[in-house]
Design a protein around this motif. Structure first.
Motif, PDB file in Angstrom:
ATOM      1  N   MET A 282     -46.442 -59.306 -57.869  1.00 29.07           N
ATOM      2  CA  MET A 282     -47.630 -59.539 -57.041  1.00 29.07           C
ATOM      3  C   MET A 282     -48.222 -60.915 -57.364  1.00 29.07           C
ATOM      4  SD  MET A 282     -49.403 -55.799 -57.484  1.00 29.07           S
ATOM      5  CE  MET A 282     -48.478 -54.275 -57.275  1.00 29.07           C
ATOM      6  N   THR A 283     -47.492 -61.952 -57.069  1.00 27.67           N
ATOM      7  CA  THR A 283     -47.880 -63.293 -57.499  1.00 27.67           C
ATOM      8  C   THR A 283     -49.145 -63.818 -56.830  1.00 27.67           C
ATOM      9  OG1 THR A 283     -46.341 -64.200 -55.864  1.00 27.67           O
ATOM     10  CG2 THR A 283     -45.524 -63.917 -58.120  1.00 27.67           C
ATOM     11  N   SER A 284     -49.496 -63.265 -55.674  1.00 30.56           N
ATOM     12  CA  SER A 284     -50.714 -63.714 -54.990  1.00 30.56           C
ATOM     13  C   SER A 284     -51.951 -62.952 -55.436  1.00 30.56           C
ATOM     14  CB  SER A 284     -50.560 -63.568 -53.470  1.00 30.56           C
ATOM     15  OG  SER A 284     -49.585 -64.458 -52.974  1.00 30.56           O
ATOM     16  N   TYR A 285     -51.758 -62.018 -56.370  1.00 27.27           N
ATOM     17  CA  TYR A 285     -52.858 -61.158 -56.800  1.00 27.27           C
ATOM     18  C   TYR A 285     -53.110 -61.277 -58.295  1.00 27.27           C
ATOM     19  CZ  TYR A 285     -52.866 -58.960 -52.226  1.00 27.27           C
ATOM     20  OH  TYR A 285     -52.968 -58.741 -50.881  1.00 27.27           O
ATOM     21  N   SER A 286     -54.355 -61.016 -58.636  1.00 27.81           N
ATOM     22  CA  SER A 286     -54.743 -60.933 -60.036  1.00 27.81           C
ATOM     23  C   SER A 286     -55.652 -59.720 -60.185  1.00 27.81           C
ATOM     24  CB  SER A 286     -55.460 -62.213 -60.477  1.00 27.81           C
ATOM     25  OG  SER A 286     -55.592 -62.230 -61.884  1.00 27.81           O
ATOM     26  N   SER A 287     -56.117 -59.471 -61.405  1.00 30.00           N
ATOM     27  CA  SER A 287     -56.901 -58.253 -61.627  1.00 30.00           C
ATOM     28  C   SER A 287     -58.112 -58.516 -62.509  1.00 30.00           C
ATOM     29  CB  SER A 287     -56.028 -57.172 -62.270  1.00 30.00           C
ATOM     30  OG  SER A 287     -55.570 -57.578 -63.546  1.00 30.00           O
TER      31      SER A 287
END
Length: 443
Positions: A282-287
């Motif tokens: 999920m390279t376009s996402y972070s948490s």
């Protein structure tokens, strides 16, 4: 000469004993449903190698229960364990079990404080073990892996519109509304503001419980009363999230739906389990930690699996079982799971380890505000009734106050049942103690 002969005889006997000593086989039960097939097999192989290298004469056998080999008498892994315990079976020496069943299985497991050192127990975060590992003040398990939820966000879209990660639910609503509207202006009307993850199954209960927990007054406050203004405000806000940046159809979807929208980059904000395990995909996402009603207050449901020792184990196998248990719950083993499987550990000190932090977001994990689900013996019954009651308000228009009153009554009923068992046990102990004292005073 006599001493020399005694020493020679002693060495001879010791040699004969070691030579003839039989290998003790320790049987452990796990399930493909709890990740046993890919998480634990390597550990069992590593232990057997360790045992051979150190002449422990212990062999660990894994028994993996799957849908292919489970019997028709039981419906799932937990009912299999319950059936074995009801028969006082010693077929398995150690059990992996979902942490929501510590109260249910607690009567059939050894109190680990009688077999583990204080230093070993204290490796594990007390906030986690106190919520998930005790039954009637007995330590009946240790967490081998924990599952937790976090807020995931499309960092490309946040950066595009120069927006920060929301720390409150109101900020999440306002940010999502703004970005959704801006994207619509350029012809993109497929952005989902928030996924919810409120299917009519256990995932839905998890989502509800942690969300309500995020509406407590402060980080240190306990879970709010179900009929409190906090919880009423929480459900009003949840309806607002659903209606303004999501929908009924989206809210009731599970994680598969969310994963599809993440891959397609259509999800702006969402809740996801164990994001760090999937982060490479999920390279376009972070948490980040989930928002709360107030900044600094959050909530993450505490899932995962504990390891316990069967109290019906043969006495001659207890020492070997404890050796296996210590190995599987050691700091070294937990670090191995974090580094090689990207699983979350309840040994929080690992999140100060430089090697661990090179692949995990240690700062976020240390900021998690965990809440465990209630440890009722009939947890599944409570969960279904509790969830259905709240959903009548969330999805069917029932008055929030009415739904919460019924949810409170349902919950109190399960609490009363648990307390009545404890009360009976207390009375029983008192009667036995009084009888013994009376007999002793008459002697």
């Amino acid at each position: 000469m006599i001493i020399k002969n005694i020493l020679s005889f002693t060495l001879f006997i010791s040699f004969i004993f070691l030579y003839n000593s039989e290998t003790i086989e320790i049987n452990i039960l796990t399930s493909s449903e709890n990740g046993g097939i890919y998480t634990y097999q390597e550990l069992f192989d590593k232990f057997n190698k360790y045992s051979a290298e150190n002449s422990l004469n212990i062999k660990l056998n894994v028994n993996l229960l799957s849908k292919d080999n489970s019997t028709v008498e039981v419906e799932d892994y937990e009912s299999t364990i319950e059936l074995l315990f009801s028969k006082k079976s010693d077929k398995y020496d150690l059990y992996y079990f979902d942490n929501i069943f510590s109260n249910k299985f607690g009567p059939y497991l050894l109190d680990l404080r009688e077999y583990l050192s204080e230093s070993h127990i204290n490796l594990y975060d007390n906030e986690i073990t106190s919520q998930t590992c005790y039954y009637n003040d007995k330590l009946v398990g240790l967490p081998t892996v924990i599952d937790c939820t976090s807020l995931i966000y499309n960092k490309d879209l946040l950066n595009k519109y120069k927006k920060s990660v929301p720390k409150t639910w109101e900020e999440l609503i306002e940010t999502a509304k703004y970005i959704i509207n801006e994207e619509k202006k350029i012809g993109n009307d497929e952005i989902i503001g928030y996924n919810g993850v409120f299917p009519n199954e256990e995932l839905g209960t998890c989502s509800l419980y942690e969300y309500l927990y995020s509406f407590r007054d402060s980080k240190e406050s306990p879970f709010p009363d179900l009929t409190s203004q906090n919880v009423k405000d929480a459900l009003e806000k949840l309806k607002k999230i659903k209606e303004e940046i999501s929908s009924d159809e989206i809210f009731i979807q599970g994680l598969k739906f969310s994963l599809e929208k993440i891959i397609n980059k259509k999800l702006l904000f969402g809740k996801f389990w164990d994001f760090q395990y999937f982060s490479n995909l999920m390279t376009s996402y972070s948490s980040s930690i989930l928002p709360g009603n107030k900044e600094g207050v959050s909530g993450s449901i505490l899932g995962g699996f504990n390891l316990g020792i069967n109290k019906y184990i043969k006495k001659e196998k207890i020492d070997a079982a404890v050796i296996v248990f210590k190995y599987l719950t050691s700091l070294e083993t937990q670090k191995y799971l974090v580094l090689n499987k990207r699983l979350n550990s309840a040994i929080i000190s690992l999140y100060d380890d430089e090697e661990v932090c090179s692949i995990m977001d240690c700062e976020m994990l240390k900021r998690m505000q965990f809440i465990a689900r209630p440890l009722y013996k009939k947890y599944i019954d409570w969960s279904t009734k509790f969830r259905n009651n709240i959903y009548e308000s969330l999805f069917k228009g029932r008055e929030i106050s009415d739904a919460l009153k019924d949810a409170e009554l349902i919950t109190e009923g399960y609490k009363s049942s648990a307390n009545s068992i404890k009360s009976f046990f207390g009375i029983f102990v008192f009667i036995i103690s009084y009888t013994i004292i009376s007999i002793l005073t008459q002697l």
